[in-house]
Design a protein around this motif. Structure first.
Motif, PDB file in Angstrom:
ATOM      1  N   PRO A  88     -54.818   3.692   0.365  1.00  0.00           N
ATOM      2  CA  PRO A  88     -54.896   4.385  -0.927  1.00  0.00           C
ATOM      3  C   PRO A  88     -54.099   5.685  -0.942  1.00  0.00           C
ATOM      4  O   PRO A  88     -53.470   6.012  -1.944  1.00  0.00           O
ATOM      5  N   LEU A  89     -54.131   6.419   0.184  1.00  0.00           N
ATOM      6  CA  LEU A  89     -53.370   7.660   0.260  1.00  0.00           C
ATOM      7  C   LEU A  89     -51.881   7.393   0.144  1.00  0.00           C
ATOM      8  O   LEU A  89     -51.174   8.049  -0.624  1.00  0.00           O
ATOM      9  N   LEU A  90     -51.381   6.423   0.904  1.00  0.00           N
ATOM     10  CA  LEU A  90     -49.947   6.128   0.882  1.00  0.00           C
ATOM     11  C   LEU A  90     -49.504   5.671  -0.502  1.00  0.00           C
ATOM     12  O   LEU A  90     -48.418   6.023  -0.966  1.00  0.00           O
ATOM     13  N   SER A 104     -52.749  14.198  16.406  1.00  0.00           N
ATOM     14  CA  SER A 104     -52.352  12.787  16.524  1.00  0.00           C
ATOM     15  C   SER A 104     -53.407  11.868  15.945  1.00  0.00           C
ATOM     16  O   SER A 104     -53.088  10.844  15.324  1.00  0.00           O
ATOM     17  N   THR A 105     -54.687  12.230  16.117  1.00  0.00           N
ATOM     18  CA  THR A 105     -55.773  11.418  15.554  1.00  0.00           C
ATOM     19  C   THR A 105     -55.742  11.460  14.032  1.00  0.00           C
ATOM     20  O   THR A 105     -55.923  10.433  13.363  1.00  0.00           O
ATOM     21  N   THR A 106     -55.513  12.667  13.499  1.00  0.00           N
ATOM     22  CA  THR A 106     -55.428  12.800  12.044  1.00  0.00           C
ATOM     23  C   THR A 106     -54.263  12.000  11.484  1.00  0.00           C
ATOM     24  O   THR A 106     -54.400  11.299  10.467  1.00  0.00           O
ATOM     25  N   ILE A 107     -53.118  12.081  12.132  1.00  0.00           N
ATOM     26  CA  ILE A 107     -51.929  11.379  11.653  1.00  0.00           C
ATOM     27  C   ILE A 107     -52.149   9.868  11.663  1.00  0.00           C
ATOM     28  O   ILE A 107     -51.768   9.153  10.723  1.00  0.00           O
ATOM     29  N   LYS A 108     -52.786   9.362  12.727  1.00  0.00           N
ATOM     30  CA  LYS A 108     -53.064   7.924  12.793  1.00  0.00           C
ATOM     31  C   LYS A 108     -53.981   7.493  11.644  1.00  0.00           C
ATOM     32  O   LYS A 108     -53.787   6.436  11.044  1.00  0.00           O
ATOM     33  N   GLY A 109     -54.980   8.326  11.367  1.00  0.00           N
ATOM     34  CA  GLY A 109     -55.873   8.009  10.260  1.00  0.00           C
ATOM     35  C   GLY A 109     -55.168   8.025   8.922  1.00  0.00           C
ATOM     36  O   GLY A 109     -55.385   7.146   8.074  1.00  0.00           O
ATOM     37  N   LEU A 110     -54.288   9.005   8.718  1.00  0.00           N
ATOM     38  CA  LEU A 110     -53.542   9.085   7.465  1.00  0.00           C
ATOM     39  C   LEU A 110     -52.609   7.889   7.307  1.00  0.00           C
ATOM     40  O   LEU A 110     -52.433   7.368   6.198  1.00  0.00           O
ATOM     41  N   ILE A 133     -59.649  11.248  -0.091  1.00  0.00           N
ATOM     42  CA  ILE A 133     -60.286  12.060   0.945  1.00  0.00           C
ATOM     43  C   ILE A 133     -61.515  11.344   1.491  1.00  0.00           C
ATOM     44  O   ILE A 133     -61.750  11.308   2.705  1.00  0.00           O
ATOM     45  N   ASP A 134     -62.326  10.767   0.605  1.00  0.00           N
ATOM     46  CA  ASP A 134     -63.491   9.997   1.045  1.00  0.00           C
ATOM     47  C   ASP A 134     -63.071   8.798   1.892  1.00  0.00           C
ATOM     48  O   ASP A 134     -63.720   8.462   2.884  1.00  0.00           O
ATOM     49  N   TYR A 135     -61.998   8.127   1.495  1.00  0.00           N
ATOM     50  CA  TYR A 135     -61.537   6.953   2.237  1.00  0.00           C
ATOM     51  C   TYR A 135     -61.074   7.349   3.639  1.00  0.00           C
ATOM     52  O   TYR A 135     -61.261   6.600   4.595  1.00  0.00           O
ATOM     53  N   HIS A 136     -60.481   8.537   3.760  1.00  0.00           N
ATOM     54  CA  HIS A 136     -60.076   9.045   5.071  1.00  0.00           C
ATOM     55  C   HIS A 136     -61.306   9.214   5.964  1.00  0.00           C
ATOM     56  O   HIS A 136     -61.290   8.859   7.155  1.00  0.00           O
ATOM     57  N   GLU A 137     -62.381   9.762   5.395  1.00  0.00           N
ATOM     58  CA  GLU A 137     -63.621   9.911   6.165  1.00  0.00           C
ATOM     59  C   GLU A 137     -64.186   8.535   6.533  1.00  0.00           C
ATOM     60  O   GLU A 137     -64.682   8.333   7.648  1.00  0.00           O
TER      61      GLU A 137
END
Length: 471
Positions: free
Chosen positions: A251-253, A240-246, A369-373
């Protein structure tokens, strides 16, 4: 301080691996070989598997479309599952990602060859079931190699320009594989303008051996520099934490949307072009010339990419290229009387345009990937890349389904030597008007929704470096 949704041991940290050998040509060539391994079979499948099924297995185009749709949706789910699995594994002495390339490439290539095995005298239902099972197995195994390969770019180097170079060399791998298959493929696979079962099997074996050799070169030559140390406990992240971050990763979307459209179109063109040259122009061998000239267009774009990106940025370079491609294909729609050679030469300009997006897209992904971090504090290379790959697979699924339905909808009849004028005109429209409109839409997506321009990308690298140094 622990991130929400993360359980840790005594120590959690982000550690830069100490690698004596600096990033250089060996890494670039190694990464190039990885995409060679992927594309020797991926391009063979995307370009020729549909015509193999319709003309040799005598499966209707609509049935092939349904099969592609179901299998690709399954593959997309396999991508995310495999990405999460890899992120839960500790790196070995050989790295976190590249050992999986070594382990899984052997069964992947074998399953690919099996797709092109034709057993004479079987029923139509047998061929349909056999095609579905072998295609599903191949797609699933493809995830086990492609996800670690794509994720590996983010741990080979952190430098934005070096990542663009990796993306460029990855594209070069695809270009070499594409040139080999699109130029040699029609000469190997067709006899007297007709698909030949024995020739298809011979081609699958030959390209399969090249694929396996390339994977081994990727494994031997690539170095993962940015890894969790052996003394650092694995970070267990709630889904759930990963999904919220995504979901917050704009930029990813954005790049998912652009890549989804691009992959759908790329797969559609790959499927339709066989029928365009085989039926509309009446010259299947012209596919070889088309493949060669389009590859030359990509080769011309490759050395221009790095200086353009360095000066203007990835977003800006890719956007203008998409606009050029859209204009070229829309112009082609209004020129239905062209010869095959004239059509090929004009499309080469369009290929040159969209080639810039194709070259830098993998560098886009490492930035994402960097932006996710940056947003979450989580380093989830495999998961983020697998989500990106998920979108590409969905695009492939939709394109495979649309390709089959569209070709049948315009009146194409499997096994019929001469097609109607309506079918031929429909194939031409699918090859010109549709890509022209889609390229324009991708241009708009990049310009108005992707936020990481040159300045913001460079700032992201600096911010992440500062944050990691504080840990």
């Amino acid at each position: 301080m622990n991130q929400p949704g993360i359980t840790t041991g005594n120590k959690v940290g982000y550690e830069q691996a100490v690698i004596n050998r600096k990033f250089g040509m060996r890494d670039k060539l190694g990464y190039m070989f990885g995409d060679l391994g992927n594309d020797f079979f991926f391009i063979l499948v995307s370009s020729f598997l549909m015509v193999y099924y319709t003309d040799i297995f005598n499966i209707s185009a609509a049935a092939v479309g349904v099969m592609f749709l179901i299998a690709r949706i399954w593959d997309a789910l396999a991508d995310v599952t495999w990405g999460r699995f890899i992120d839960s594994r500790r790196a070995s002495k050989h790295g976190k990602f590249k050992p999986w390339i070594f382990r899984m490439s052997f069964p992947l290539v074998l399953s690919g060859v099996l797709m092109f095995v034709h057993i004479p005298g079987m029923s139509n239902n047998f061929y349909l079931i056999y095609a579905f099972i072998t295609y599903l197995i191949w797609g699933t195994l493809y995830s086990t190699v492609n996800i670690p390969y794509g994720s590996m770019a983010s741990v080979i180097t952190e430098d934005p320009v070096e990542r663009t170079t990796l993306s460029t060399f990855r594209t070069m791998g695809g270009v070499i594989a594409g040139m080999s298959i699109n130029v040699l493929g029609p000469l190997i696979l067709f006899v007297d303008n007709e698909a030949d079962a024995n020739r298809f099997l011979l081609g699958a074996i030959a390209f399969g051996m090249l694929s396996l050799t390339s994977y081994m070169a990727c494994y031997k030559m690539s170095t993962e520099r940015k890894v969790l140390g052996a003394d650092v406990p694995l970070v267990k992240t709630k889904l759930s934490t990963t999904i919220k971050g995504l979901a917050k990763n704009k930029p990813l979307l954005s790049i998912l949307s652009a890549s989804l459209l691009f992959m759908m179109l790329n797969m559609l063109l790959g499927a339709v072009n066989v029928y365009l040259f085989k039926n509309y122009f009446g010259n299947a061998s012209a596919l070889s010339i088309a493949g060669l000239i389009q590859i030359v267009s990509m080769i011309v774009a490759i050395p221009l990419t790095k200086p353009l990106v360095k000066r203007f940025g990835k977003k800006e370079t890719a956007s203008i290229g998409m606009l050029l491609a859209g204009i070229v294909y829309l112009v082609l729609f209004f020129l239905p009387g062209l010869s095959a050679m004239s059509f090929i030469l004009i499309t080469a300009i369009g290929v040159f345009g969209y080639g810039f997006f194709n070259i830098v897209v993998w560098a886009f992904v490492t930035d994402v990937i960097d932006y996710h971090e940056y947003l979450t504090g989580l380093r989830e290379d495999g998961t983020v890349y697998s989500v990106y790959s998920f979108a590409r697979k969905v695009g492939q699924a939709i394109a495979g389904g649309i390709g089959g339905f569209a070709i049948q909808a315009v009146g194409y009849e499997s096994g019929k030597a001469v097609q109607t004028d309506q079918a031929l005109d429909g194939i031409f429209t699918l090859s010109t008007l549709v890509p022209g409109l889609v390229f324009i839409v991708i241009f708009l997506v990049l310009v108005f929704t992707y936020p990481l321009n040159k300045q913001r990308t460079n700032q992201l690298v600096t911010d992440l470096a500062n944050r990691r140094s504080e840990k």
